[in-house]
Design a protein around this motif. Structure first.
Motif, PDB file in Angstrom:
ATOM      1  N   PHE A 138      47.658  35.247  -9.233  1.00 11.94           N
ATOM      2  CA  PHE A 138      46.493  34.844  -8.250  1.00 11.94           C
ATOM      3  C   PHE A 138      47.305  34.762  -6.826  1.00 11.94           C
ATOM      4  CE2 PHE A 138      44.679  33.829 -12.296  1.00 11.94           C
ATOM      5  CZ  PHE A 138      43.145  34.089 -12.065  1.00 11.94           C
ATOM      6  N   LEU A 139      46.400  34.839  -5.811  1.00 10.08           N
ATOM      7  CA  LEU A 139      46.831  34.645  -4.647  1.00 10.08           C
ATOM      8  C   LEU A 139      47.026  33.001  -4.189  1.00 10.08           C
ATOM      9  CD1 LEU A 139      45.234  37.245  -2.103  1.00 10.08           C
ATOM     10  CD2 LEU A 139      47.437  37.321  -2.808  1.00 10.08           C
ATOM     11  N   PHE A 140      47.871  32.733  -3.575  1.00  7.93           N
ATOM     12  CA  PHE A 140      48.282  31.241  -3.074  1.00  7.93           C
ATOM     13  C   PHE A 140      47.985  31.073  -1.577  1.00  7.93           C
ATOM     14  CE2 PHE A 140      49.422  31.224  -7.450  1.00  7.93           C
ATOM     15  CZ  PHE A 140      49.393  29.864  -7.862  1.00  7.93           C
ATOM     16  N   LYS A 141      47.402  30.010  -1.109  1.00 14.55           N
ATOM     17  CA  LYS A 141      47.490  29.726   0.127  1.00 14.55           C
ATOM     18  C   LYS A 141      48.010  28.554   0.729  1.00 14.55           C
ATOM     19  CE  LYS A 141      42.781  31.819   1.474  1.00 14.55           C
ATOM     20  NZ  LYS A 141      41.495  31.569   2.104  1.00 14.55           N
ATOM     21  N   GLU A 142      48.458  28.649   1.878  1.00 16.59           N
ATOM     22  CA  GLU A 142      49.362  27.278   2.287  1.00 16.59           C
ATOM     23  C   GLU A 142      48.262  26.136   2.498  1.00 16.59           C
ATOM     24  OE1 GLU A 142      50.901  26.194   6.843  1.00 16.59           O
ATOM     25  OE2 GLU A 142      50.913  28.610   6.356  1.00 16.59           O
ATOM     26  N   THR A 161      44.137  30.313  -5.415  1.00 18.39           N
ATOM     27  CA  THR A 161      42.820  30.734  -4.980  1.00 18.39           C
ATOM     28  C   THR A 161      42.305  31.555  -6.172  1.00 18.39           C
ATOM     29  OG1 THR A 161      43.557  32.870  -4.103  1.00 18.39           O
ATOM     30  CG2 THR A 161      43.640  31.269  -2.598  1.00 18.39           C
ATOM     31  N   ALA A 162      40.930  31.900  -6.028  1.00 24.00           N
ATOM     32  CA  ALA A 162      40.007  32.676  -7.027  1.00 24.00           C
ATOM     33  C   ALA A 162      40.334  34.213  -6.941  1.00 24.00           C
ATOM     34  CB  ALA A 162      38.742  32.429  -6.817  1.00 24.00           C
ATOM     35  N   CYS A 163      41.293  34.607  -5.768  1.00 23.50           N
ATOM     36  CA  CYS A 163      41.627  35.957  -5.826  1.00 23.50           C
ATOM     37  C   CYS A 163      42.647  36.407  -6.566  1.00 23.50           C
ATOM     38  CB  CYS A 163      41.872  36.420  -4.112  1.00 23.50           C
ATOM     39  SG  CYS A 163      40.109  36.254  -3.324  1.00 23.50           S
ATOM     40  N   PRO A 222      43.632  41.765  -3.273  1.00 20.52           N
ATOM     41  CA  PRO A 222      43.352  40.771  -2.261  1.00 20.52           C
ATOM     42  C   PRO A 222      41.826  40.704  -1.450  1.00 20.52           C
ATOM     43  CG  PRO A 222      45.267  41.925  -1.795  1.00 20.52           C
ATOM     44  CD  PRO A 222      44.947  42.525  -2.914  1.00 20.52           C
ATOM     45  N   GLN A 223      41.207  39.957  -1.227  1.00 22.46           N
ATOM     46  CA  GLN A 223      40.190  39.993  -0.257  1.00 22.46           C
ATOM     47  C   GLN A 223      40.494  39.152   0.757  1.00 22.46           C
ATOM     48  OE1 GLN A 223      38.225  38.639  -3.483  1.00 22.46           O
ATOM     49  NE2 GLN A 223      38.711  40.804  -4.568  1.00 22.46           N
ATOM     50  N   ARG A 224      39.415  39.219   1.725  1.00 20.41           N
ATOM     51  CA  ARG A 224      39.650  38.552   2.917  1.00 20.41           C
ATOM     52  C   ARG A 224      39.547  36.901   3.022  1.00 20.41           C
ATOM     53  NH1 ARG A 224      40.979  40.086   7.329  1.00 20.41           N
ATOM     54  NH2 ARG A 224      40.018  39.508   9.235  1.00 20.41           N
ATOM     55  N   HIS A 225      38.380  36.769   2.170  1.00 19.18           N
ATOM     56  CA  HIS A 225      37.982  35.228   2.034  1.00 19.18           C
ATOM     57  C   HIS A 225      38.187  34.827   0.456  1.00 19.18           C
ATOM     58  CE1 HIS A 225      36.796  35.438   6.089  1.00 19.18           C
ATOM     59  NE2 HIS A 225      35.945  36.451   5.903  1.00 19.18           N
TER      60      HIS A 225
END
Length: 150
Positions: free
Chosen positions: A31-35, A61-63, A68-71
């Protein structure tokens, strides 16, 4: 995240981007991770360059990583790893990385004494990069420093 980035130097933002890229490049990350947060920031300059050390908290994140998506919505109560990053940049106009070290794991994992001691030793070694005797060696640098025996 924008508020966090506003207080960071260009080198700190570069380290954060590099660590995210490294983390997403690992095969066990799907999954993608955000800061989530950046703390423990140290930025020191000396004649050999600039040393940057920071802890980067990530949130899952849910992505999916592959699409990968924008939001991407951050998932609560999911994995929140922490990465320790130590980078040494040279003094050029566009700073090059002389040495780096990162270690990412569950947030409780980085608090374990043995791991913390190894991280500290690795970061000290990174900070010493480019100083004095271990200056950057380029192939051929000393190729003509001695003549052939007569």
């Amino acid at each position: 995240v924008a508020a966090v980035a506003a207080g960071q130097s260009p080198l700190q933002r570069r380290v954060v981007r590099d660590v995210l890229e490294y983390f997403h490049g690992r095969s066990n990350v799907h999954f993608l991770f955000k800061e989530r947060e950046v703390d423990g920031v140290i930025e020191r300059e000396d004649p050999s360059g600039t040393f940057v050390q920071l802890r980067l908290g990530l949130a899952q994140t849910a992505c999916r990583k592959r699409a990968p998506q924008r939001h991407c919505r951050v998932l609560e109560n999911r994995r929140k790893p922490t990465c320790l990053a130590c980078y040494k940049f040279d003094t050029s106009d566009i700073p090059k990385v002389l040495d780096k070290y990162h270690n990412c794991g569950p947030s409780h994992h980085l608090a374990v004494k043995e791991i913390r001691q190894r991280d500290e030793a690795e970061c000290r070694a990174v900070e010493e990069a480019g100083k004095g005797g271990d200056a950057l060696y380029l192939p051929g640098m000393f190729a003509f420093s001695r003549g052939l025996p007569a």
